[in-house]
Design an enzyme around this catalytic site. Structure first.
Site, PDB file in Angstrom:
ATOM      1  N   TYR A  44       0.865  -1.190   0.000  1.00  0.00           N
ATOM      2  CA  TYR A  44       0.000   0.000   0.000  1.00  0.00           C
ATOM      3  C   TYR A  44       0.891   1.226   0.000  1.00  0.00           C
ATOM      4  O   TYR A  44       1.825   1.308   0.802  1.00  0.00           O
ATOM      5  CB  TYR A  44      -0.902   0.022   1.241  1.00  0.00           C
ATOM      6  CG  TYR A  44      -2.361  -0.010   0.862  1.00  0.00           C
ATOM      7  CD1 TYR A  44      -2.928   1.023   0.133  1.00  0.00           C
ATOM      8  CD2 TYR A  44      -3.167  -1.094   1.209  1.00  0.00           C
ATOM      9  CE1 TYR A  44      -4.263   0.977  -0.247  1.00  0.00           C
ATOM     10  CE2 TYR A  44      -4.501  -1.145   0.831  1.00  0.00           C
ATOM     11  CZ  TYR A  44      -5.046  -0.109   0.103  1.00  0.00           C
ATOM     12  OH  TYR A  44      -6.352  -0.144  -0.286  1.00  0.00           O
ATOM     13  N   GLU A  46      -0.396   4.844  -0.537  1.00  0.00           N
ATOM     14  CA  GLU A  46      -1.239   6.007  -0.864  1.00  0.00           C
ATOM     15  C   GLU A  46      -0.403   7.280  -0.827  1.00  0.00           C
ATOM     16  O   GLU A  46       0.406   7.479   0.080  1.00  0.00           O
ATOM     17  CB  GLU A  46      -2.404   6.102   0.119  1.00  0.00           C
ATOM     18  CG  GLU A  46      -3.457   5.038  -0.146  1.00  0.00           C
ATOM     19  CD  GLU A  46      -4.584   5.056   0.859  1.00  0.00           C
ATOM     20  OE1 GLU A  46      -4.440   5.702   1.905  1.00  0.00           O
ATOM     21  OE2 GLU A  46      -5.611   4.409   0.583  1.00  0.00           O
ATOM     22  N   ASP A 205      -6.988  12.719 -25.538  1.00  0.00           N
ATOM     23  CA  ASP A 205      -7.010  11.344 -25.027  1.00  0.00           C
ATOM     24  C   ASP A 205      -6.444  10.467 -26.137  1.00  0.00           C
ATOM     25  O   ASP A 205      -7.092  10.233 -27.160  1.00  0.00           O
ATOM     26  CB  ASP A 205      -8.462  10.961 -24.691  1.00  0.00           C
ATOM     27  CG  ASP A 205      -8.585   9.521 -24.192  1.00  0.00           C
ATOM     28  OD1 ASP A 205      -7.647   8.731 -24.386  1.00  0.00           O
ATOM     29  OD2 ASP A 205      -9.645   9.190 -23.630  1.00  0.00           O
ATOM     30  N   THR A 231      -4.298   5.175 -22.105  1.00  0.00           N
ATOM     31  CA  THR A 231      -4.230   3.858 -21.484  1.00  0.00           C
ATOM     32  C   THR A 231      -2.898   3.231 -21.897  1.00  0.00           C
ATOM     33  O   THR A 231      -2.281   3.637 -22.872  1.00  0.00           O
ATOM     34  CB  THR A 231      -5.397   2.956 -21.937  1.00  0.00           C
ATOM     35  OG1 THR A 231      -5.407   2.909 -23.359  1.00  0.00           O
ATOM     36  CG2 THR A 231      -6.733   3.476 -21.424  1.00  0.00           C
ATOM     37  N   LYS A 234      -2.923  -0.773 -24.880  1.00  0.00           N
ATOM     38  CA  LYS A 234      -3.358  -0.927 -26.279  1.00  0.00           C
ATOM     39  C   LYS A 234      -2.105  -0.962 -27.164  1.00  0.00           C
ATOM     40  O   LYS A 234      -1.331  -1.893 -27.044  1.00  0.00           O
ATOM     41  CB  LYS A 234      -4.327   0.198 -26.639  1.00  0.00           C
ATOM     42  CG  LYS A 234      -5.603   0.167 -25.764  1.00  0.00           C
ATOM     43  CD  LYS A 234      -6.623   1.186 -26.231  1.00  0.00           C
ATOM     44  CE  LYS A 234      -7.924   1.060 -25.480  1.00  0.00           C
ATOM     45  NZ  LYS A 234      -7.987   1.869 -24.248  1.00  0.00           N
ATOM     46  N   ARG A 240      -2.767  -3.309 -18.110  1.00  0.00           N
ATOM     47  CA  ARG A 240      -3.895  -2.371 -18.002  1.00  0.00           C
ATOM     48  C   ARG A 240      -3.536  -1.251 -17.035  1.00  0.00           C
ATOM     49  O   ARG A 240      -2.978  -1.498 -15.965  1.00  0.00           O
ATOM     50  CB  ARG A 240      -5.150  -3.094 -17.517  1.00  0.00           C
ATOM     51  CG  ARG A 240      -5.459  -4.346 -18.288  1.00  0.00           C
ATOM     52  CD  ARG A 240      -6.874  -4.782 -18.099  1.00  0.00           C
ATOM     53  NE  ARG A 240      -7.716  -4.075 -19.022  1.00  0.00           N
ATOM     54  CZ  ARG A 240      -7.835  -4.371 -20.314  1.00  0.00           C
ATOM     55  NH1 ARG A 240      -7.176  -5.384 -20.826  1.00  0.00           N
ATOM     56  NH2 ARG A 240      -8.616  -3.675 -21.107  1.00  0.00           N
TER      57      ARG A 240
HETATM   58  C1  LIG Z   1     -10.197   6.880 -26.066  1.00  0.00           C
HETATM   59  C2  LIG Z   1     -10.378   6.042 -24.846  1.00  0.00           C
HETATM   60  N1  LIG Z   1     -10.393   6.655 -23.646  1.00  0.00           N
HETATM   61  C3  LIG Z   1     -10.561   5.962 -22.510  1.00  0.00           C
HETATM   62  C4  LIG Z   1     -10.708   4.594 -22.520  1.00  0.00           C
HETATM   63  C5  LIG Z   1     -10.998   3.874 -21.247  1.00  0.00           C
HETATM   64  O1  LIG Z   1     -10.004   3.027 -20.854  1.00  0.00           O
HETATM   65  P1  LIG Z   1     -10.268   1.905 -19.735  1.00  0.00           P
HETATM   66  O2  LIG Z   1     -10.999   0.793 -20.402  1.00  0.00           O
HETATM   67  O3  LIG Z   1      -8.888   1.547 -19.291  1.00  0.00           O
HETATM   68  O4  LIG Z   1     -11.062   2.552 -18.636  1.00  0.00           O
HETATM   69  C6  LIG Z   1     -10.678   3.922 -23.743  1.00  0.00           C
HETATM   70  C7  LIG Z   1     -10.851   2.451 -23.784  1.00  0.00           C
HETATM   71  O5  LIG Z   1     -11.037   1.825 -24.748  1.00  0.00           O
HETATM   72  C8  LIG Z   1     -10.509   4.661 -24.932  1.00  0.00           C
HETATM   73  O6  LIG Z   1     -10.499   4.071 -26.119  1.00  0.00           O
END
Ligand SMILES: Cc1ncc(COP(=O)(O)O)c(C=O)c1O
Length: 441
Positions: A44, A46, A205, A231, A234, A240
């Site tokens: 842990y 935090e 994003d 993320t 991918k 993850r």
């Molecule tokens: C553009 C985008 N943002 C956010 C996410 C969310 O990711 P997570 O599934 O890890 O919460 C995704 C997931 O596919 C995504 O494609």
């Protein structure tokens, strides 16, 4: 032995013997799996490195700091100007942490319309009908006042002038780009100019493209965006998780938004795996891989166009291809299940101007990151495009009724029928033979 291990073994075989073509999936590295399964999960911690609520952080502080440093290096950023937070447990939480840091309840967000390829975590609600309140589906839409921009109905790509006009009329506090099924590159410079012109913050994003951007084969949102989230599982090929990178002066707000604002203890085992994947983005092997991912997707798109399929926007600039199946008289649900029986794992998806719903959409989303990790190239992609086409032609005459009751019995009967379909099972055998030549890492 616990039944769970039996199921893991079966899943391992499934991943080995079928084509993983969901664009958001990938095979990570064996050393990442080792780090994620390590004793780091016992701890842990935090707080942030050097500023924890608990004791015993000598080594985990170093793990997390190293990961933060590598996140900046991966995108060529200097520590003087940028700051990374590697604690978000997922992409959705990373995005929520950004809103929590910089927005007040009710503030306006402008993001991409979900059926055009946006993401739920950027807000989603059904368009208002006369006399009926919006049906707010996501928490983000409940908390904030979310407005959507669309792709151009003709070209199916962004029309930046139209987006600029919309921004001027809405005056959002935050503009977001990125999504799950937009197949073209984004002009980040232009989007940041639009945001600046209306006094909005700009968040990119890059969940899907992070690995491709780190490898230098797609446009980078740096230094244009104020905030970048992504993320790690991918195209980046990590475990993850998610990362937020912001301008240095915004870093403290992000850290406090994560903890105490949103999360508890960071998943240090995942952070260790993320650090390994980030380091790997700097290798020549990874750069070559990223280039091949895009090359493979472009060939896949070209082959499908040649075979008469309606590929959204006419092609792709990245790792995924979106097919509008309406011109073939079928939909994503029917085709995705047919492909699964044939050993090709893709996903059904909405397409621009979709007449279906997110659960029964008109499109198929298919991508190349994982099969490229296995070493597949042009020759294999052409074979796969042939199989995809054969499956679509084979299943397209199964017509899904629009009446919900009739649809339920159709779905059941269709699944039962294709489970034993010799044509599809024959392709599955061929897929298995191909997969044997390309071991999973
Ligand atoms: C553009 C985008 N943002 C956010 C996410 C969310 O990711 P997570 O599934 O890890 O919460 C995704 C997931 O596919 C995504 O494609």
């Amino acid at each position: 032995m616990d039944k769970i291990f039996d199921l893991i073994k079966k899943e391992e075989a499934r991943q080995r013997e079928t084509l993983m073509m969901i664009p958001s999936e990938n095979y990570t590295y064996p050393e990442v799996r080792r780090a994620v399964g390590s004793i780091l999960m016992h701890k842990y911690a935090e707080g942030d490195p050097g500023r924890r609520y608990y004791q015993g952080n000598e080594f985990v502080d170093q793990v997390e700091s190293l990961c933060e440093d590598r996140a900046l290096v991966a995108f060529g950023l200097s520590k003087d100007k940028w700051q990374a937070n590697v604690q978000p447990h997922s992409g959705c939480e990373a995005n929520l942490a950004v809103y929590n840091a910089f927005l007040e309840i009710g503030d306006k967000i402008m993001s991409m319309f979900l059926p055009d390829g946006g993401h739920l975590s950027h807000g989603w609600h059904l368009p208002a009908q006369a006399g009926v309140d919006d049906k707010k589906i996501t928490l983000v839409s409940k908390i904030y006042d979310v407005h959507f921009y669309h792709v151009d109905p003709k070209t199916q790509v962004f029309n930046y002038e139209k987006i600029a006009k919309l921004a001027k009329s809405i005056k959002p506090k935050l503009i977001i780009t990125g999504g799950t099924a937009y197949t073209r590159d984004i002009n980040y410079k232009k989007m940041s100019q639009i945001a600046k012109s209306v006094g909005a913050l700009y968040m990119a994003d890059i969940a899907h493209e992070a690995g491709l951007i780190a490898a230098g084969v797609m446009n980078s949102p740096f230094p244009y965006a104020d905030i970048v989230t992504f993320t790690t599982h991918k195209t980046l090929r990590g475990p993850r998780g998610a990362v937020i990178i912001v301008r240095k002066d915004m870093g403290e707000k992000i850290d406090r938004s994560i903890i105490p604002g949103l999360q508890g203890g960071p998943h240090l085992h995942s952070i260790a795996g993320i650090a390994i994947a980030l380091k790997n983005t700097q290798t020549a092997v990874f750069k070559k891989y990223a280039k091949q991912v895009i090359k493979n997707a472009k060939i896949l798109a070209q082959e499908l166009v040649k075979k008469g399929y309606d590929v959204v926007s006419g092609g792709t600039d990245k790792h995924l291809v979106l097919i509008d199946l309406r011109s073939k008289g079928t939909n994503g649900w029917v085709v995705a299940w047919g492909l699964e029986i044939a050993g090709i794992i893709a996903n059904r998806n909405t397409v621009p101007n979709d007449s279906g719903s997110p659960f029964y959409p008109s499109g198929l989303r298919i991508g190349t990151p994982a099969i490229t990790t296995r070493g597949m190239k042009e020759k294999e992609i052409k074979i796969i495009a042939g199989w995809v086409s054969k499956v679509i032609e084979h299943v397209k005459d199964f017509k899904m009724p629009s009446d919900p009751k009739a649809r339920q019995s159709f779905l059941k009967a269709y699944r039962e029928k294709i489970d034993k379909d010799e044509f599809l099972l024959g392709i599955a055998d061929e897929v298995k033979t191909l997969c044997q030549k390309f071991p999973v890492p």
